[in-house]
Design a protein around this motif. Structure first.
Motif, PDB file in Angstrom:
ATOM      1  N   LYS A 150       1.035  -1.272   0.058  1.00  0.00           N
ATOM      2  CA  LYS A 150      -0.046  -0.146  -0.054  1.00  0.00           C
ATOM      3  C   LYS A 150       0.781   1.262  -0.042  1.00  0.00           C
ATOM      4  CE  LYS A 150      -3.599   0.488   2.764  1.00  0.00           C
ATOM      5  NZ  LYS A 150      -4.626   0.477   3.683  1.00  0.00           N
ATOM      6  N   THR A 152      -0.443   4.645   0.734  1.00  0.00           N
ATOM      7  CA  THR A 152      -1.131   5.709   1.518  1.00  0.00           C
ATOM      8  C   THR A 152      -2.296   5.228   2.489  1.00  0.00           C
ATOM      9  OG1 THR A 152      -2.624   6.617  -0.138  1.00  0.00           O
ATOM     10  CG2 THR A 152      -0.406   7.678  -0.079  1.00  0.00           C
ATOM     11  N   VAL A 153      -2.286   6.010   3.472  1.00  0.00           N
ATOM     12  CA  VAL A 153      -3.621   5.940   4.333  1.00  0.00           C
ATOM     13  C   VAL A 153      -4.097   7.143   4.679  1.00  0.00           C
ATOM     14  CG1 VAL A 153      -2.383   5.656   6.307  1.00  0.00           C
ATOM     15  CG2 VAL A 153      -4.407   4.487   6.150  1.00  0.00           C
ATOM     16  N   THR A 175      -3.084  12.865   4.484  1.00  0.00           N
ATOM     17  CA  THR A 175      -2.442  11.515   3.629  1.00  0.00           C
ATOM     18  C   THR A 175      -1.169  10.971   4.199  1.00  0.00           C
ATOM     19  OG1 THR A 175      -3.531  12.221   1.792  1.00  0.00           O
ATOM     20  CG2 THR A 175      -1.692  10.800   1.458  1.00  0.00           C
TER      21      THR A 175
END
Length: 565
Positions: A150, A152-153, A175
Motif C-alpha cells: 500500500k 497511503t492511508v 495523507t
C-alpha cells in the motif's frame, strides 16, 4: 547459480573491466526504471517522471553507492521505483567496493588471477548481505516499521482542520505515505548506502521507530566496515597488521564522536544573548587604511532553556546526543543516513562529519574505506623510507615509483573533486542562489554537498536548494540542474578512479618478489607503525582541507555573528 556465473579466473585488468561494464549496465537499468515510473504498476498516487537531470543524479548516486538524494523518496518515488531502483541498487552497488577490496588482497598475495568479479558479487549478495538484511528487517517490523505494498492511508488529525478544509468546509484528512519500508532500511544501513525511503531519513518515525531500531541501524552500518579490516589481515595472514590498522581507524572514530557530542552539548550560539554591541575591523581592499568597520548591535536572547545543549533540528525521541553520534558514525563509515538535521548542528559539531568525509578512511564503506587506508599507508611507508634512507617496503615487497604515483593519483582525486566544484559554486550564482544562509554557513552548505558527493557518502547538510522534483514542476530550485549535473559527475570520478588505481597498484606490487626480512625492515604490526599511519592520515588531511575548514565551520563559529547572521 554460482557455477553458471563463474566464467573463469580473471587477471586484474579483466576483473576491473568486468566491474566497470557491470556498472554501466547498472546505470542504464536505473535510468530506465525511473524514466518509466509513470506507466509502471505499484503507483496508485500516479506519480510522474522526475526531471532528466534529477534522474541522472539519482542513478549516478545509487550506482556509486553514494545515495545522495536530490529528491524526497516519499514524495517523488512510487513503490515500483523504491523496489526496482532503490532496493536493487542498494544491494548491488554496496557489493562493488567489497569485490574491489577482495581483488586487491588477492593481488597483494601475488596471485596473477584475482578471482571472478561475478562470482564475488554473487557471494557477497547471497551469503552476506541478504541474511543480515532479512534478520534486521524482521527486527524492524517487530518495532513497527511498515512493510506493505500500500502507498497511503488517510488519517484524521488530532486537531480538526489542521490539514485545511474542502470547499464545503469539511476538515481534510492527513495523507500518510508508507510502503515496503522494512525492505529498504536494512540494506540501506548494512550496505552503508544511506538513501532513505522518506525525505526525513532516519529521523522519520516509520524509518526509525524507536531507540532499539536506532541502535540496530548504527550497528548495521558499522558491521561490514569494521569486519573487513580484520578480513584483510586474515586473507594476508597478517592479523596483527590489520589490528594496528583497526586501532588507527578506531582512534579517529572515537575522536570524531567525542568531538561531536561535546560541541553539540553547548548552547546554540544563534539563540543566546549578545548583551553589548561589538565593532570588528575586517580587511577591505577598497576601504581607507585597508580595513572597514562592522558593527554588531546588541541582540536579546530568546527565552529558551538550553541546559540540554543544541536541540535545534533534533528528533526529540533521541535527544541531544544521539544526533551528533549518528552524524559522526554515518560519515565515518560513508553510510549517509541521518537522524538529525546536520544544517542545524553547532558550527564546530559540523566539523566532525566533514572530517569523516574528508579523510574518507575512518573504516569507510564496505571495502572502499580499507582501500583508502591503503593509499595513506603506501604514502606513509614511502615517506618513512625516505626519512631513513631505505627503499620503502610493504608486505615484504619494494614500493616503487609506479605504486606511489598510483596511490597519489587515487588520493588526490578526492580533494580535487571537493575543492574545485566548491570554489566554482561558492564564487558564482550557482551556489549563492542555492544557499539558505549567507556567509560562512552558506559556504559550508555548498562545501558539504560536494564533500558528501566525493566521499560517496550521500548525507545532506540540507538547507541547500538542490531539488527540481517532477519534470513538470513550475517552481524548481533555481540552480538545481547545475547541482544535479555537478554532483553527479563528482560522484562518478570519485567512485571509480580511487577503485581502479588501487587495483592496479596492488597488482604491480604483488608481481614483485618478496624481499628477505632484515634488521632495517620496518615492521607493520607495531606501535611505531600505528603512529606512522595515524600521523600520515592527519597531516595529509590537514594540509588538504584545513583552509576550507577555516572558511566554513570555524569562521561560522567565530562570528562575528553565528550562523552567518
Amino acid at each position: 547459480m554460482e557455477r553458471k556465473l563463474d566464467s573463469g579466473p580473471q587477471d586484474w585488468k579483466q576483473y576491473t573491466a568486468a566491474l566497470l561494464i557491470f556498472n554501466v549496465v547498472l546505470f542504464v537499468w536505473g535510468y530506465v526504471v525511473l524514466a518509466v515510473q509513470p506507466i509502471m504498476p505499484l503507483n496508485p498516487r500516479h506519480l510522474g517522471m522526475l526531471a532528466p537531470t534529477t534522474i541522472f543524479n539519482s542513478v549516478t548516486s545509487f550506482m556509486t553507492n553514494t545515495n545522495l538524494q536530490d529528491y524526497s523518496g516519499d514524495v517523488h518515488f512510487s513503490n515500483f521505483s523504491q523496489i526496482f531502483f532503490t532496493i536493487s541498487n542498494q544491494y548491488i552497488s554496496a557489493a562493488v567496493g567489497f569485490c574491489a577490496l577482495v581483488a586487491i588482497i588477492r593481488a597483494f598475495r601475488g596471485e596473477q588471477k584475482v578471482g571472478n568479479y561475478f562470482v564475488d558479487m554473487w557471494r557477497v549478495l547471497i551469503y552476506m548481505f541478504l541474511p543480515a538484511a532479512i534478520l534486521s528487517g524482521v527486527l524492524f517490523m517487530q518495532q513497527g516499521m511498515p512493510m506493505t505494498f500500500k502507498s497511503t492511508v488517510q488519517a484524521a488529525t488530532l486537531e480538526p482542520g489542521a490539514m485545511g478544509t474542502d470547499d464545503k468546509g469539511v476538515a481534510k484528512e492527513q495523507t500518510i505515505v508508507f510502503g515496503p519500508v522494512a525492505a529498504v532500511i536494512p540494506i540501506k544501513q548494512i550496505g552503508t548506502n544511506g538513501g532513505g525511503f522518506f525525505g526525513a531519513n532516519s529521523a522519520h518515525p516509520y524509518e526509525n521507530p524507536s531507540a532499539w531500531t536506532n541502535f540496530i541501524t548504527c550497528f548495521d552500518m558499522m558491521m561490514f566496515p569494521f569486519t573487513l579490516v580484520l578480513m584483510f589481515g586474515r586473507m594476508l595472514r597478517k592479523v596483527k597488521h590489520s589490528i594496528v590498522i583497526y586501532g588507527v581507524m578506531l582512534t579517529l572514530m572515537v575522536a570524531m564522536i567525542v568531538w561531536a557530542i561535546y560541541f553539540e552539548l553547548q548552547p546554540n550560539p544563534g539563540l543566546t544573548a549578545h548583551p553589548t554591541s561589538v565593532t570588528y575591523k575586517i580587511p577591505s581592499a577598497t576601504a581607507k587604511g585597508g580595513f572597514r568597520e562592522v558593527n554588531i548591535p546588541q541582540v536579546a536572547g530568546l527565552p529558551i532553556d538550553q541546559h540540554l545543549g543544541n536541540l535545534e533540528g533534533k528528533e526529540m525521541r533521541f535527544g541531544t546526543v544521539a544526533g551528533p553520534t549518528f552524524a559522526a558514525l554515518t560519515t565515518a563509515v560513508t553510510c549517509g543516513a541521518v537522524n538529525c538535521a546536520h544544517d542545524s548542528l553547532n558550527p564546530l559539531t559540523g566539523l566532525s562529519p566533514l572530517t569523516g568525509m574528508w579523510l574518507n578512511c575512518v573504516f569507510g564503506g564496505k571495502g572502499v574505506g580499507m582501500i583508502n587506508v591503503l593509499l595513506f599507508l603506501i604514502i606513509g611507508v614511502f615517506i618513512a623510507g625516505q626519512m631513513v634512507g631505505r627503499s620503502p617496503e610493504y608486505l615484504g615487497r619494494k614500493v616503487g615509483a609506479r605504486e606511489v604515483k598510483l596511490a597519489v593519483i587515487a588520493l588526490l582525486v578526492h580533494p580535487l573533486m571537493i575543492l574545485g566544484p566548491t570554489g566554482l559554486f561558492a564564487a558564482t550564482s550557482w551556489g549563492t542562489k542555492a544557499e539558505s544562509n549567507p556567509a560562512a554557513h552558506g559556504f559550508t552548505q555548498v562545501m558539504y554537498q560536494f564533500s558528501s558527493s566525493s566521499a560517496n557518502n550521500g548525507s545532506g547538510f540540507e538547507g541547500l536548494g538542490d531539488t527540481w522534483g517532477f519534470n513538470d514542476n513550475p517552481n524548481p530550485a533555481p540552480t538545481s540542474r547545475q547541482l544535479d549535473i555537478a554532483t553527479g559527475l563528482v560522484m562518478l570520478f570519485s567512485r571509480y578512479l580511487p577503485i581502479v588505481a588501487p587495483i592496479a597498484m596492488a597488482a604491480f606490487l604483488g608481481m614483485k618478489k618478496e624481499a628477505p626480512f632484515g634488521l632495517g625492515t620496518m615492521r607493520d604490526d607495531t606501535v611505531t607503525f600505528y603512529w606512522l599511519l595515524l600521523g600520515t592520515i592527519l597531516i595529509i588531511g590537514a594540509l588538504l582541507f584545513l583552509p576550507v575548514a577555516a572558511l566554513g565551520p570555524v569562521a561560522d563559529h567565530l562570528g562575528p555573528m553565528p550562523f552567518g547572521g
